[in-house]
Design a protein around this motif. Structure first.
Motif, PDB file in Angstrom:
ATOM      1  N   SER A 297       2.707   1.973  -3.359  1.00 56.89           N
ATOM      2  CA  SER A 297       1.850   2.283  -4.514  1.00 56.89           C
ATOM      3  C   SER A 297       1.374   3.730  -4.398  1.00 56.89           C
ATOM      4  O   SER A 297       0.514   4.052  -3.580  1.00 56.89           O
ATOM      5  N   LEU A 298       1.928   4.586  -5.247  1.00 57.02           N
ATOM      6  CA  LEU A 298       1.641   6.012  -5.152  1.00 57.02           C
ATOM      7  C   LEU A 298       0.187   6.343  -5.477  1.00 57.02           C
ATOM      8  O   LEU A 298      -0.304   7.407  -5.110  1.00 57.02           O
ATOM      9  N   PHE A 299      -0.503   5.410  -6.167  1.00 57.97           N
ATOM     10  CA  PHE A 299      -1.911   5.676  -6.493  1.00 57.97           C
ATOM     11  C   PHE A 299      -2.836   5.407  -5.305  1.00 57.97           C
ATOM     12  O   PHE A 299      -4.022   5.696  -5.376  1.00 57.97           O
ATOM     13  N   ILE A 300      -2.283   4.841  -4.232  1.00 54.37           N
ATOM     14  CA  ILE A 300      -3.091   4.587  -3.029  1.00 54.37           C
ATOM     15  C   ILE A 300      -2.859   5.726  -2.043  1.00 54.37           C
ATOM     16  O   ILE A 300      -1.721   6.064  -1.731  1.00 54.37           O
ATOM     17  N   HIS A 301      -3.951   6.325  -1.573  1.00 54.40           N
ATOM     18  CA  HIS A 301      -3.848   7.484  -0.675  1.00 54.40           C
ATOM     19  C   HIS A 301      -3.209   7.080   0.647  1.00 54.40           C
ATOM     20  O   HIS A 301      -3.425   5.975   1.153  1.00 54.40           O
TER      21      HIS A 301
ATOM     22  N   TYR B  14      -5.361   5.616   3.431  1.00 57.26           N
ATOM     23  CA  TYR B  14      -5.703   4.189   3.366  1.00 57.26           C
ATOM     24  C   TYR B  14      -4.608   3.364   4.060  1.00 57.26           C
ATOM     25  O   TYR B  14      -4.894   2.438   4.840  1.00 57.26           O
TER      26      TYR B  14
ATOM     27  N   SER C  76       0.826  -1.213   0.000  1.00 55.07           N
ATOM     28  CA  SER C  76       0.000   0.000   0.000  1.00 55.07           C
ATOM     29  C   SER C  76       0.860   1.263   0.000  1.00 55.07           C
ATOM     30  O   SER C  76       0.601   2.202  -0.753  1.00 55.07           O
TER      31      SER C  76
ATOM     32  N   ARG D 295       5.410  11.200   1.300  1.00 55.00           N
ATOM     33  CA  ARG D 295       4.216  11.979   0.938  1.00 55.00           C
ATOM     34  C   ARG D 295       4.258  13.387   1.548  1.00 55.00           C
ATOM     35  O   ARG D 295       3.244  14.054   1.655  1.00 55.00           O
TER      36      ARG D 295
END
Length: 745
Positions: free
Chosen positions: A23-27, A30, A20, A56
């Motif tokens: 993976s940069l597409f997961i906020h 989350y 998680s 981030r």
């Protein structure tokens, strides 16, 4: 995993959390929820979550999580502290970094090379090179990261000597280190060393080429920047945004629009034309090179515009003289910053729209925008040209009230403004209070004193300038020779003129020769002045010949005057002043046929005599008067004052100098014409509108005539008023029936 309970399995939970966070597409929120599901997170899981926060750009959450680890006795390892130190580095918080440094020592990780490197980097980024170097020197093991970190610190603070020591000692000089040194050497002006290092590099990347090209551009070595860019492209190195911006800037400075177009084509092929920085660089390049249509197309077709884009386009319009389009774009801006206002105000000033300059400045203040030094220089320049002394004084007071730094440029502009408004003491006060005095500051003072009739003081300042270590330049000698010219100091003028090349290695230019010709001619040495013109190593300009022509008129040498006048009309047939001077020479001899010939020639060639115009500031407004003007709103009061002036002057024995009106008309009509000269109208208005003891200050676009000069002296005595007239050549301070020019003008 949640429904089966596997989320509570430490190993399984660590894997899903790792996926998680990677993976940069997961906020990040989350990932945080996954972390909260884990009952007993171990050191690896906490480090994973801390690294995610750091990646981030949430370094504060990294530190909060560490506090939670301490509270729950989670195992700390050598991967934890580098993350914490990096978080402090991002926050530029040396105090936090030092706290973590203490924890590192207490927990026994002080010898870990990874931990040490992050601490060296933290201290270096926070500009504490003393502790950074101490850690570096005490480290038992140094790897490439250690060397690069300490080098980067010295590069950041601009310490060339220490950076060179570190760089020379590096066991392996990698590309990153070499690139850093090129940037530092270039930034420090040591371009030859930067070039040598670049040439010695066995391996170069795009940053290496970009660094040196940018250095060339920043130091004004634009041709070298373009040559190196051509070499870069021929070597097959890919172009990035940074190098393209530098190259386009070089194209703009060299005005090579064809090269700029080629770079534009390359940018399109590479595919980053839409980058806003590049858009701005292209708009600037095209507008600077005069292709405002290309700049306009880019501006109006771009979907990515920022404040710089708007300001660049406004600047482009102004550079091309499209003031109306610039103002239209300026007015349509949703938000204007200080650069927007300054650009527009400076544009008006540079294009001699001085009234608009002051009006827009007032609007800027009304919109609650704070002007900077650049804005104020333009506004003061407008005040100088309009002789708007009250507004100039207000701006000076604004500078003091707001604590703005009076640097060399702003200080010089203030000195120039006061001098050209005839306020010598105010100018000296500004000059003496300046911390930085450039050569231009001394020049403004020397020239200003001379213009205001204080020639001895002007030449004393020239001596003081040399004593202070300032080196005189070409402009200085124009001012010094001008001072000699204003008082007819022939011997001194010759001495300074000869000293230019002999002692100061300044080659005389056309302005210096013009000053000498004017000086000699004014005192009646007409033949010597003509001989000097004939011996000049450069072609004399019309101003130099014009000085001789004016002196021929003054000293009554009609023969030379006719010869010089005819020559001037051949050189510049559309110059109204030369026609008038030659016409006056003929008229003084009573040669009315030749006068008529001159006037017919003027009509045939469309030459119109520039009318005399005088400006006067009263109650914050600037009023203009033309010769014979009857358009002023208070013309009836002015007419009454003119009559009162004439009455008082006649009592004092004033007789109009009708020789100044060289027309074939009767004497009474000549007297009437004389008394409606623009400066007399302005003086009359000044006596009405300006209460004593405030001086009456007037700017005249032409040289004041001898009759107005004589009248002004008597008016100053008759009305007990100080009158200051700035004509095209100098100041006249009239007081108690005398003038500062001592009758030499």
């Amino acid at each position: 995993m949640i429904s089966t309970g596997l989320i509570r399995d430490t190993y399984a939970a660590s894997r899903i959390l790792k996926f998680s966070t990677d993976s940069l597409f997961i906020h990040i929120n989350y990932s945080h929820k996954i972390f909260d599901y884990i009952d007993n997170p171990n050191g690896f899981i906490c480090n994973t979550m801390m690294r995610a926060y750091l990646q981030r750009n949430q370094p504060q959450n990294t530190i909060f999580l560490y506090k939670s680890m301490l509270k729950n006795n989670v195992c700390i390892d050598n991967y934890t502290f580098p993350l914490l130190v990096q978080a402090s580095t991002v926050r530029l918080s040396e105090a936090e970094g030092k706290e973590f440094h203490n924890h590192v020592i207490k927990t026994g990780f002080g010898s870990d090379v990874y931990v040490k490197n992050t601490l060296i980097n933290m201290y270096a980024v926070c500009r504490n090179l003393v502790d950074a170097r101490k850690m570096f020197d005490e480290s038992p093991v140094l790897d490439s990261v250690s060397w690069n970190s300490i080098l980067a610190g010295y590069v950041q603070v601009g310490n060339v000597d220490e950076a060179k020591v570190i760089f020379d000692k590096m066991p392996m000089k990698n590309v990153i280190a070499s690139n850093s040194m090129i940037v530092l050497l270039g930034r420090s002006g040591r371009m030859s060393e930067a070039c040598q290092l670049f040439d010695e590099m066995m391996e170069k990347d795009v940053v290496s080429w970009t660094a040196l090209i940018s250095c060339y551009e920043q130091h004004g070595m634009y041709t070298q920047a373009l040559d190196l860019f051509t070499q870069m492209c021929s070597n097959g190195i890919s172009v990035d945004e940074v190098v393209a911006v530098s190259v386009l800037s070089a194209c703009a400075h060299l005005l090579v629009v064809q090269t700029g177009e080629s770079v534009h084509g390359l940018v399109i092929r590479v595919g980053f034309e839409s980058y806003v920085n590049l858009q701005n660089a292209l708009i600037h390049m095209y507008s600077t090179c005069g292709d405002v249509m290309a700049a306009q197309r880019l501006f109006y077709t771009s979907s990515h515009l920022d404040q710089i884009s708007w300001n660049s386009m406004i600047s482009g319009y102004l550079k091309c003289g499209s003031l109306e389009k610039a103002r239209e774009l300026f007015d349509s801006m949703a938000e204007k910053d200080a650069v927007s206002w300054t650009t527009m105000i400076s544009g008006y000033a540079q294009h001699d729209h001085f009234s608009e300059t002051l009006a827009l400045f007032q609007e800027m203040l009304h919109e609650d925008n704070k002007p900077d030094e650049t804005t104020l220089v333009s506004v003061l320049s407008a005040c100088t040209h309009l002789s708007a002394l009250d507004q100039g004084k207000w701006i000076h007071a604004y500078i003091r009230k707001n604590g703005l730094k009076v640097n060399s440029i702003l200080g010089t502009t203030l000195v120039d403004m006061y001098m050209k408004c005839g306020c010598v003491e105010n100018a000296l006060e500004v000059f003496n209070g300046m911390e930085e005095k450039g050569v231009s500051s001394w020049n403004a003072l020397i020239l200003g004193l001379a213009m205001n009739g204080q020639v001895e003081r002007s030449l004393d300042m020239f001596q003081k300038m040399k004593e202070c270590g300032a080196t005189p330049n070409e402009v200085t000698f124009v001012a010094v020779l001008g001072a000699c010219r204003h008082m007819g100091l022939v011997d001194e003028g010759r001495s300074y003129f000869n000293a230019m090349t002999r002692h100061y290695n300044v080659e005389p230019n056309i302005k210096h020769y013009g000053c000498m010709v004017d000086l000699l001619a004014r005192v009646g040495l007409l033949k010597e002045a003509e001989t000097l013109i004939d011996s000049m190593p450069i072609a004399p300009d019309v101003a130099t010949w014009g000085a001789l022509l004016g002196a021929c008129r003054k000293h009554g040498n009609s023969e030379m005057g006719e010869r010089v006048g005819r020559k001037l009309l051949e050189l510049q047939p559309d110059h109204d002043g030369f026609h008038v001077l030659l016409s006056n020479i003929y008229a003084s001899k009573g040669n009315w046929d030749s006068v008529l010939d001159i006037r017919v020639a003027m009509t045939r060639q469309g030459v119109v005599k520039v009318p005399g115009c005088s400006m006067i500031e009263a109650n914050g407004a600037v009023h203009e008067f033309l010769a014979g003007d009857k358009s002023h709103a208070q013309i009836n009061e002015i007419e009454e004052m003119l009559a009162e002036m004439e009455k008082r002057l006649k009592v004092m024995g004033y007789a109009p100098g009708t020789d100044e009106v060289l027309l074939d008309i009767d004497e009474e009509e000549k007297e009437s014409t004389l008394f409606r000269h623009s400066e007399k109208l302005a003086i009359a208005y000044g006596l009405i509108a300006i209460a004593p003891p405030t001086p009456i200050r007037i700017i005249k676009n032409l040289r004041i005539c001898s009759d107005c000069h004589a009248a002004a002296k008597l008016i100053s005595k008759a009305f007990d008023r100080e009158i200051v007239v700035r004509d095209r050549h100098r100041f006249h301070h009239f007081k108690d029936g005398s003038c500062s020019c001592m009758e030499f003008w």
